[in-house]
Design a protein around this motif. Structure first.
Motif, PDB file in Angstrom:
ATOM      1  N   GLY A  50       9.773  77.458  67.896  1.00  0.00           N
ATOM      2  CA  GLY A  50       9.375  78.534  68.799  1.00  0.00           C
ATOM      3  C   GLY A  50       7.868  78.682  68.817  1.00  0.00           C
ATOM      4  O   GLY A  50       7.169  77.907  69.459  1.00  0.00           O
ATOM      5  N   SER A  51       7.342  79.661  68.097  1.00  0.00           N
ATOM      6  CA  SER A  51       5.897  79.882  68.073  1.00  0.00           C
ATOM      7  C   SER A  51       5.158  78.814  67.272  1.00  0.00           C
ATOM      8  O   SER A  51       3.947  78.637  67.443  1.00  0.00           O
ATOM      9  N   LEU A  52       5.841  78.110  66.397  1.00  0.00           N
ATOM     10  CA  LEU A  52       5.254  77.016  65.636  1.00  0.00           C
ATOM     11  C   LEU A  52       5.999  75.722  65.922  1.00  0.00           C
ATOM     12  O   LEU A  52       7.236  75.707  65.943  1.00  0.00           O
ATOM     13  N   GLN A  53       5.234  74.659  66.110  1.00  0.00           N
ATOM     14  CA  GLN A  53       5.802  73.318  66.226  1.00  0.00           C
ATOM     15  C   GLN A  53       5.195  72.483  65.107  1.00  0.00           C
ATOM     16  O   GLN A  53       3.976  72.329  65.028  1.00  0.00           O
ATOM     17  N   ILE A  54       6.066  71.958  64.228  1.00  0.00           N
ATOM     18  CA  ILE A  54       5.616  71.295  63.005  1.00  0.00           C
ATOM     19  C   ILE A  54       5.759  69.784  63.157  1.00  0.00           C
ATOM     20  O   ILE A  54       6.859  69.288  63.432  1.00  0.00           O
ATOM     21  N   PRO A  55       4.659  69.040  62.987  1.00  0.00           N
ATOM     22  CA  PRO A  55       4.752  67.585  63.133  1.00  0.00           C
ATOM     23  C   PRO A  55       5.613  66.970  62.035  1.00  0.00           C
ATOM     24  O   PRO A  55       5.638  67.452  60.897  1.00  0.00           O
ATOM     25  N   ALA A  56       6.321  65.919  62.400  1.00  0.00           N
ATOM     26  CA  ALA A  56       7.158  65.209  61.432  1.00  0.00           C
ATOM     27  C   ALA A  56       6.271  64.264  60.626  1.00  0.00           C
ATOM     28  O   ALA A  56       5.719  63.304  61.173  1.00  0.00           O
ATOM     29  N   ILE A  57       6.085  64.569  59.339  1.00  0.00           N
ATOM     30  CA  ILE A  57       5.255  63.763  58.448  1.00  0.00           C
ATOM     31  C   ILE A  57       6.135  63.228  57.326  1.00  0.00           C
ATOM     32  O   ILE A  57       6.868  63.984  56.680  1.00  0.00           O
ATOM     33  N   GLU A  58       6.059  61.932  57.087  1.00  0.00           N
ATOM     34  CA  GLU A  58       6.882  61.312  56.049  1.00  0.00           C
ATOM     35  C   GLU A  58       6.600  61.945  54.683  1.00  0.00           C
ATOM     36  O   GLU A  58       5.449  62.147  54.299  1.00  0.00           O
ATOM     37  N   GLY A  59       7.660  62.266  53.971  1.00  0.00           N
ATOM     38  CA  GLY A  59       7.539  62.824  52.639  1.00  0.00           C
ATOM     39  C   GLY A  59       7.480  64.332  52.594  1.00  0.00           C
ATOM     40  O   GLY A  59       7.454  64.912  51.507  1.00  0.00           O
ATOM     41  N   VAL A  88       2.384  82.761  61.317  1.00  0.00           N
ATOM     42  CA  VAL A  88       1.559  82.821  62.526  1.00  0.00           C
ATOM     43  C   VAL A  88       1.666  84.225  63.104  1.00  0.00           C
ATOM     44  O   VAL A  88       2.762  84.799  63.177  1.00  0.00           O
ATOM     45  N   PHE A  89       0.519  84.781  63.514  1.00  0.00           N
ATOM     46  CA  PHE A  89       0.441  86.190  63.878  1.00  0.00           C
ATOM     47  C   PHE A  89      -0.353  86.378  65.170  1.00  0.00           C
ATOM     48  O   PHE A  89      -1.253  85.583  65.485  1.00  0.00           O
ATOM     49  N   ALA A  90      -0.043  87.448  65.878  1.00  0.00           N
ATOM     50  CA  ALA A  90      -0.783  87.802  67.079  1.00  0.00           C
ATOM     51  C   ALA A  90      -2.176  88.280  66.699  1.00  0.00           C
ATOM     52  O   ALA A  90      -2.376  88.925  65.663  1.00  0.00           O
ATOM     53  N   ASP A 146      -8.189  81.078  62.871  1.00  0.00           N
ATOM     54  CA  ASP A 146      -8.142  81.908  64.070  1.00  0.00           C
ATOM     55  C   ASP A 146      -8.111  81.026  65.308  1.00  0.00           C
ATOM     56  O   ASP A 146      -8.949  80.129  65.480  1.00  0.00           O
ATOM     57  N   GLY A 147      -7.130  81.266  66.187  1.00  0.00           N
ATOM     58  CA  GLY A 147      -7.018  80.544  67.441  1.00  0.00           C
ATOM     59  C   GLY A 147      -7.055  81.500  68.618  1.00  0.00           C
ATOM     60  O   GLY A 147      -7.341  82.685  68.453  1.00  0.00           O
ATOM     61  N   PRO A 148      -6.740  81.010  69.816  1.00  0.00           N
ATOM     62  CA  PRO A 148      -6.725  81.872  70.994  1.00  0.00           C
ATOM     63  C   PRO A 148      -5.542  82.845  70.976  1.00  0.00           C
ATOM     64  O   PRO A 148      -4.419  82.478  71.266  1.00  0.00           O
ATOM     65  N   ARG A 149      -5.801  84.081  70.560  1.00  0.00           N
ATOM     66  CA  ARG A 149      -4.816  85.164  70.481  1.00  0.00           C
ATOM     67  C   ARG A 149      -3.775  84.934  69.394  1.00  0.00           C
ATOM     68  O   ARG A 149      -2.698  85.509  69.436  1.00  0.00           O
ATOM     69  N   TRP A 150      -4.090  84.127  68.403  1.00  0.00           N
ATOM     70  CA  TRP A 150      -3.207  83.929  67.271  1.00  0.00           C
ATOM     71  C   TRP A 150      -4.021  83.595  66.020  1.00  0.00           C
ATOM     72  O   TRP A 150      -5.176  83.192  66.096  1.00  0.00           O
ATOM     73  N   MET A 151      -3.393  83.780  64.863  1.00  0.00           N
ATOM     74  CA  MET A 151      -3.953  83.338  63.589  1.00  0.00           C
ATOM     75  C   MET A 151      -2.861  82.671  62.779  1.00  0.00           C
ATOM     76  O   MET A 151      -1.749  83.212  62.657  1.00  0.00           O
ATOM     77  N   VAL A 152      -3.150  81.509  62.246  1.00  0.00           N
ATOM     78  CA  VAL A 152      -2.253  80.830  61.316  1.00  0.00           C
ATOM     79  C   VAL A 152      -2.724  81.136  59.897  1.00  0.00           C
ATOM     80  O   VAL A 152      -3.911  81.011  59.585  1.00  0.00           O
ATOM     81  N   VAL A 173      -0.049  67.951  57.857  1.00  0.00           N
ATOM     82  CA  VAL A 173       0.836  68.785  58.669  1.00  0.00           C
ATOM     83  C   VAL A 173       0.033  69.885  59.352  1.00  0.00           C
ATOM     84  O   VAL A 173       0.196  70.152  60.551  1.00  0.00           O
ATOM     85  N   LEU A 174      -0.843  70.529  58.610  1.00  0.00           N
ATOM     86  CA  LEU A 174      -1.667  71.601  59.181  1.00  0.00           C
ATOM     87  C   LEU A 174      -2.538  71.078  60.317  1.00  0.00           C
ATOM     88  O   LEU A 174      -2.705  71.743  61.347  1.00  0.00           O
ATOM     89  N   HIS A 175      -3.068  69.871  60.165  1.00  0.00           N
ATOM     90  CA  HIS A 175      -3.894  69.265  61.216  1.00  0.00           C
ATOM     91  C   HIS A 175      -3.105  69.024  62.494  1.00  0.00           C
ATOM     92  O   HIS A 175      -3.685  68.987  63.585  1.00  0.00           O
TER      93      HIS A 175
END
Length: 212
Positions: A50-59, A88-90, A146-152, A173-175
């Motif tokens: 939903g609000s987060l999409q997590i890349p598939a990283i081996e391991g 993740v927050f508004a 801090d991102g556009p209208r969100w913070m991780v 993963v964070l990248h």
């Protein structure tokens, strides 16, 4: 992926509504994430929560605590004895919130008797702490982006909190993380909604509740 069923959901302080206007903080063509969904690279396999999409990283194992209806309470990534908890927050349209959130985390940990210091990482100011547990000290590292209208908010736990080599895979993963803020107005610092994909939500409803 591992998931469990939980009860309730915590909320951060609500400072006021955030509208759907274009954010003045939005970066142009970022070279690494967390990305806003409008700027994310294509052709990458990700787990859509939903609000987060997590890349598939081996391991990397994704551990999700969710309600029976599929609403996610907690997301933790595990790799080689370390963990990365994601939230993740508004946030407001024109300014970030990590500076004030960092102060609140510092005050809370110090009240609990933790040792804590501020450091500088690739995303700017971080918090490095050691908290006491029945099994001894546990290392933590808080990173805010801090991102556009969100913070991780990313919380590294275990060896990854103090050892860059141990943190490398979880940092990857964070990248590659993608945030889909949506357009609806939300109170500042309200957690953005996370949900299991439909097939996993169905599996969760059919599984017995996790027991301690």
């Amino acid at each position: 992926m591992v998931f469990s069923r939980g009860r309730g959901r915590g909320r951060h302080a609500q400072d006021g509504p955030v509208g759907p206007e274009t954010d003045d903080l939005a970066p142009g063509n970022p070279t690494q994430g967390p990305y806003d969904v409008t700027e994310a690279p294509t052709g990458v396999r990700r787990l859509d929560l939903g609000s987060l999409q997590i890349p598939a990283i081996e391991g990397v194992e994704v551990r999700v605590q969710a309600n029976p209806d599929g609403a996610i309470q907690q997301v933790v990534l595990a790799n080689r004895g370390s963990a990365l908890q994601l939230g993740v927050f508004a946030a407001p349209r024109t300014e970030g919130i990590w500076d004030e959130v960092r102060v609140e985390i510092t005050e809370s940990l110090r009240r609990d008797g933790a040792s804590i210091r501020e450091a500088t990482g690739e995303y700017g100011p971080e918090l490095v702490a050691q908290v006491r547990t029945p099994d001894g000290g546990t290392d933590l590292r808080f990173v805010g982006i801090d991102g556009p209208r969100w913070m991780v908010r990313a919380l590294f736990q275990g060896p990854a909190a103090v050892d860059p080599a141990a943190a490398a895979t979880l940092t990857e993963v964070l990248h590659g993380l993608v945030v889909d803020r949506g357009q609806e107005a939300k109170p500042v610092r309200e957690p953005l909604p996370l949900r299991l994909p439909r097939e996993l939500a169905e599996q969760s409803r059919q599984s017995p509740p996790a027991t301690a």
